[in-house]
Motif scaffolding. Structure first.
Motif, short mmCIF file in Angstrom:
data_model
loop_
_atom_site.label_atom_id
_atom_site.label_comp_id
_atom_site.label_asym_id
_atom_site.label_seq_id
_atom_site.Cartn_x
_atom_site.Cartn_y
_atom_site.Cartn_z
N UNK A 21 49.75 56.60 38.36
CA UNK A 21 50.48 57.41 39.33
C UNK A 21 49.52 58.17 40.24
N UNK A 22 48.47 58.72 39.65
CA UNK A 22 47.49 59.48 40.44
C UNK A 22 46.78 58.56 41.43
N UNK A 23 46.36 57.39 40.95
CA UNK A 23 45.66 56.44 41.82
C UNK A 23 46.52 55.99 42.99
N UNK A 24 47.77 55.69 42.69
CA UNK A 24 48.68 55.22 43.75
C UNK A 24 48.97 56.32 44.78
N UNK A 25 49.18 57.52 44.30
CA UNK A 25 49.53 58.63 45.19
C UNK A 25 48.38 58.98 46.13
N UNK A 26 47.17 58.98 45.60
CA UNK A 26 46.03 59.45 46.40
C UNK A 26 45.16 58.32 46.93
N UNK A 27 45.68 57.11 46.85
CA UNK A 27 45.02 55.97 47.48
C UNK A 27 43.70 55.57 46.85
N UNK A 82 32.97 62.51 33.40
CA UNK A 82 33.27 63.20 32.15
C UNK A 82 33.72 64.63 32.44
N UNK A 83 33.29 65.16 33.59
CA UNK A 83 33.63 66.53 33.97
C UNK A 83 34.74 66.55 35.01
N UNK A 84 35.58 67.58 34.93
CA UNK A 84 36.71 67.70 35.86
C UNK A 84 36.23 67.82 37.31
N UNK A 85 35.09 68.46 37.51
CA UNK A 85 34.57 68.66 38.86
C UNK A 85 34.46 67.34 39.62
N UNK A 86 33.91 66.31 38.97
CA UNK A 86 33.71 65.03 39.64
C UNK A 86 35.03 64.30 39.85
N UNK A 87 35.98 64.50 38.94
CA UNK A 87 37.30 63.88 39.13
C UNK A 87 38.00 64.49 40.35
N UNK A 88 37.82 65.79 40.53
CA UNK A 88 38.40 66.44 41.71
C UNK A 88 37.74 65.95 42.99
N UNK A 89 36.44 65.66 42.93
CA UNK A 89 35.77 65.10 44.10
C UNK A 89 36.35 63.75 44.46
N UNK A 90 36.62 62.93 43.44
CA UNK A 90 37.14 61.58 43.65
C UNK A 90 38.58 61.62 44.18
N UNK A 91 39.41 62.43 43.57
CA UNK A 91 40.82 62.48 43.94
C UNK A 91 41.03 63.35 45.19
N UNK A 92 40.24 64.42 45.30
CA UNK A 92 40.39 65.34 46.42
C UNK A 92 40.90 66.69 45.95
N UNK A 93 40.04 67.70 45.98
CA UNK A 93 40.44 69.02 45.48
C UNK A 93 41.60 69.59 46.30
N UNK A 94 41.51 69.51 47.61
CA UNK A 94 42.57 70.07 48.46
C UNK A 94 43.90 69.37 48.23
N UNK A 95 43.83 68.06 47.97
CA UNK A 95 45.07 67.31 47.73
C UNK A 95 45.75 67.80 46.46
N UNK A 96 44.94 68.16 45.46
CA UNK A 96 45.51 68.62 44.20
C UNK A 96 46.03 70.05 44.28
#
Length: 650
Positions: free
Chosen positions: A159-165, A186-200
């Motif tokens: 769901x996350x992958x589809x929503x945020x492309x 492994x760290x949340x920081x890098x996941x936010x970089x990948x998905x987009x902090x502002x988007x979340x």
């Protein structure tokens, strides 16, 4: 089997409170000579029986250009003059005296440790029971609060992958694709970089999509009836799917659903301090500050609300504990001070405090007493030579490892800081190494390069005594000489776990003192036996003295036995955690118990008992207890029958 380069001297169940420690006496003890009081000088020679290293007191910017730490010294422009700081000597001697005089453990780092043991049923039950989620923020008054969300919901990685492309977002974390050791995700920081902090940070609408193993699942839905934000947490291990085994590993993140009406909880300073301690706040050395906390701390300081999981105090609008992940680091029920033997929490003045001074709160008031012992720096003699630099890696033992730091029963290896009867193991000591075989290791962020002084270097210092009674002088000499035991050693400075800092202390001379070393030791020992052991000659064979002296003597410490003086490998700690515990040093394999030769006699103890009966006029301790009696008690006896005495500062 547990091995360790440290061990513990068991805590004494009874504290020796000298009878002369009354308010009246302490107010004048620096100004009015005691009837039997003595002032003088003890000259000591300190010989290094192994390489020795005490870090030089310089700023990091002033260190050697190649990062080598040098031995403590001052430079007169021509050469280095090495010395052992007085504070190091005082700490070493005082700690030994506290143990030998059955004083209280006066210095304790009171921390509340946390647990995150996924193999522990107790931990999982506690952390999952009534867990909630919300947003931590700092208000305009600088106070921290949590805005509670309306339940914990999960959302699948697809769901996350589809929503945020993000193409094949889930596949990134599958076994074979995900590097469990080195992946930044492994760290949340890098996941936010990948998905987009502002988007979340945006609020989305969701609808329920069923349940999975008791977890409430949601999906993005334009016409959904739930509103909330996506919250990403770390991904510790790869996702394993397919084959005969059940799928394992994380494959969902979180959605914090908004409440219709705000519900705010306060976060106390204690709860916030426990959280920071668990996440190594501010640490630049291993273990370093948590990468996720570093990330969220900056956001919090910049006015963002950050996602947390927490537990509420029952019946109060207050957070009990919180963390940055669902299975967060849960603080234990008890702090280190909570597990200290109750006898050591009483408010009387013990012998070590009388000699070395103290500053503490008694009956709600701050009280202090200056030391009557003054120790100089110990200057190195002309034979001081530096060794070549060596790079070492030192362990960082943590009191959270309960098989070592909490007293365990042989039939119950799982007492921890949650246990009702949890008790600290005692005074931590580093046993003496018989020999050393140190090889330099490769430099890393976890190593230190030092330049020790060679074995054999000699130092000399002076100890100035002011108005001490014979029993106090005896206690001091007992701590210096291990009660006259010739084959016992102190250790001092850095890298004691590796065998550095083994030193022999020798009394060279005593000026203006009335008795010999042996006679002072006899007085001290007789006093301990008279006050704590029912006038029997038992002090020398107590568990405290036996363990202390055994750790101060050379032992075989054979490799492959539980007496080997080494830290276990990281993987071993978890394996033995609930199966073994650290045995008392005297019980380890092939360790020969060391007992000092008793110096007091039954006659001497009887004589002291008679003197006590004749002169007894004890004042009450600050805790309301009658103190143990001593041959010197009462103002008239202490101050030589003076009709009046001067009121001085402590």
């Amino acid at each position: 089997m547990i091995t360790s380069p440290y061990n513990f001297v068991p805590l004494n169940d009874e504290i020796y409170y000298p009878s002369w420690a009354s308010d009246e006496v302490l107010e004048n003890i620096h100004d009015v000579p005691l009837k039997d009081g003595e002032s003088g000088v003890i000259e000591l020679e300190i010989t290094a029986k192994s390489p020795i290293f005490i870090k030089n007191h310089v700023k990091k910017s002033e260190e050697n250009d190649n990062g080598v730490k040098e031995f403590c010294h001052f430079n007169n422009g021509k050469s280095k003059h090495f010395y052992i700081p007085a504070t190091s000597l005082k700490g070493m001697i005082r700690n030994t005296l506290e143990i030998m005089s059955f004083s209280a453990m006066s210095f304790i780092d009171d921390k509340t440790y946390s647990q995150r043991d996924l193999s522990s049923k107790d931990y999982k039950e506690k952390v999952l029971k009534n867990i909630q989620c919300g947003w931590l923020y700092k208000d305009e008054n600088g106070e921290y609060s949590v805005d509670i969300c309306d339940g914990i919901y999960r959302i699948r990685y697809e769901e996350i992958g589809n929503k945020f492309g993000i193409k094949d977002y889930k596949d990134i974390f599958l076994y074979g694709n995900f590097d469990e050791r080195n992946s930044p995700l492994k760290n949340a920081k890098e996941k936010y970089k990948l998905v987009g902090f502002d988007a979340c940070q945006k609020i989305y609408t969701f609808s329920r999509s069923g349940d999975s193993n008791g977890r409430k699942l949601v999906k993005f839905s334009d016409d959904g009836d739930l509103k909330g934000r996506v919250v990403l947490t770390g991904h510790p291990t790869s996702r394993k799917e397919g084959g005969e085994r059940r799928p394992s590993g994380k494959i969902q993140d979180f959605v914090f659903i908004e409440r219709g009406t705000p519900y705010i909880l306060k976060v106390s300073k204690k709860a916030f301090d426990d959280f920071k301690f668990a996440y190594f706040d501010g640490r630049t050395k291993q273990p370093k500050e948590s990468a996720d906390w570093t990330f969220w701390k900056e956001k919090l300081q910049n006015g963002y609300k950050i996602p947390v999981f927490f537990h509420k105090i029952k019946g109060k609008n207050e957070v009990r504990s919180f963390g940055l992940s669902y299975l967060y680091k849960l603080p234990y029920d008890k702090s280190t001070l909570d597990t200290l033997n109750d006898a050591h929490k009483q408010q009387g003045i013990d012998l070590a405090e009388l000699i070395f001074g103290y500053s503490k709160e008694i009956d709600g008031k701050q009280s202090s007493l200056k030391s009557r012992v003054f120790i100089s720096h110990a200057k190195a003699m002309d034979n001081a030579k530096e060794e070549s630099p060596v790079t070492i890696q030192l362990g960082s033992p943590k009191a959270s490892y309960y098989p070592n730091y909490i007293v365990q029963d042989s039939f119950n290896m799982q007492k921890n800081y949650n246990s009702v009867d949890a008790q600290l193991s005692g005074w931590k000591r580093y046993p003496i190494h018989k020999s050393m075989d140190i090889k330099s290791v490769s430099k890393s962020t976890q190593t230190t390069t030092i330049k020790p002084l060679k074995e054999g270097v000699k130092f000399r210092c002076k100890i100035v005594l002011h108005n001490l009674l014979p029993v106090e002088i005896g206690a001091l000499l007992s701590a210096i000489t291990f009660h006259g035991t010739s084959d016992c050693y102190h250790n001092i400075g850095m890298a004691k776990p590796l065998g550095y800092g083994k030193v022999k202390l020798e009394v060279l001379n005593m000026q203006d003192l009335k008795m010999s070393v042996k006679e002072y030791l006899e007085v001290f020992e007789a006093d301990m036996n008279a006050n704590l052991f029912g006038h029997n000659i038992k002090w020398h064979e107590s568990q405290q003295i036996k363990n202390l002296l055994t750790m101060a003597s050379e032992q075989s410490n054979k490799a492959g036995t539980n007496a080997e003086l080494k830290y276990m490998e990281l993987s071993e700690f978890a394996k033995v955690k609930n199966k073994h515990h650290l045995e008392r040093y005297t019980k380890l394999q092939d360790v020969i118990t060391k007992i000092p030769t008793p110096l007091s006699t039954a006659k001497a103890i009887v004589e002291r008992k008679a003197a006590v009966s004749k002169n007894s006029n004890p004042t009450k301790q600050k805790d309301g207890k009658e103190p143990q009696q001593n041959s010197i008690s009462g103002l008239e006896n202490l101050f030589g029958g003076a009709a009046s005495y001067k009121k001085g500062k402590r």
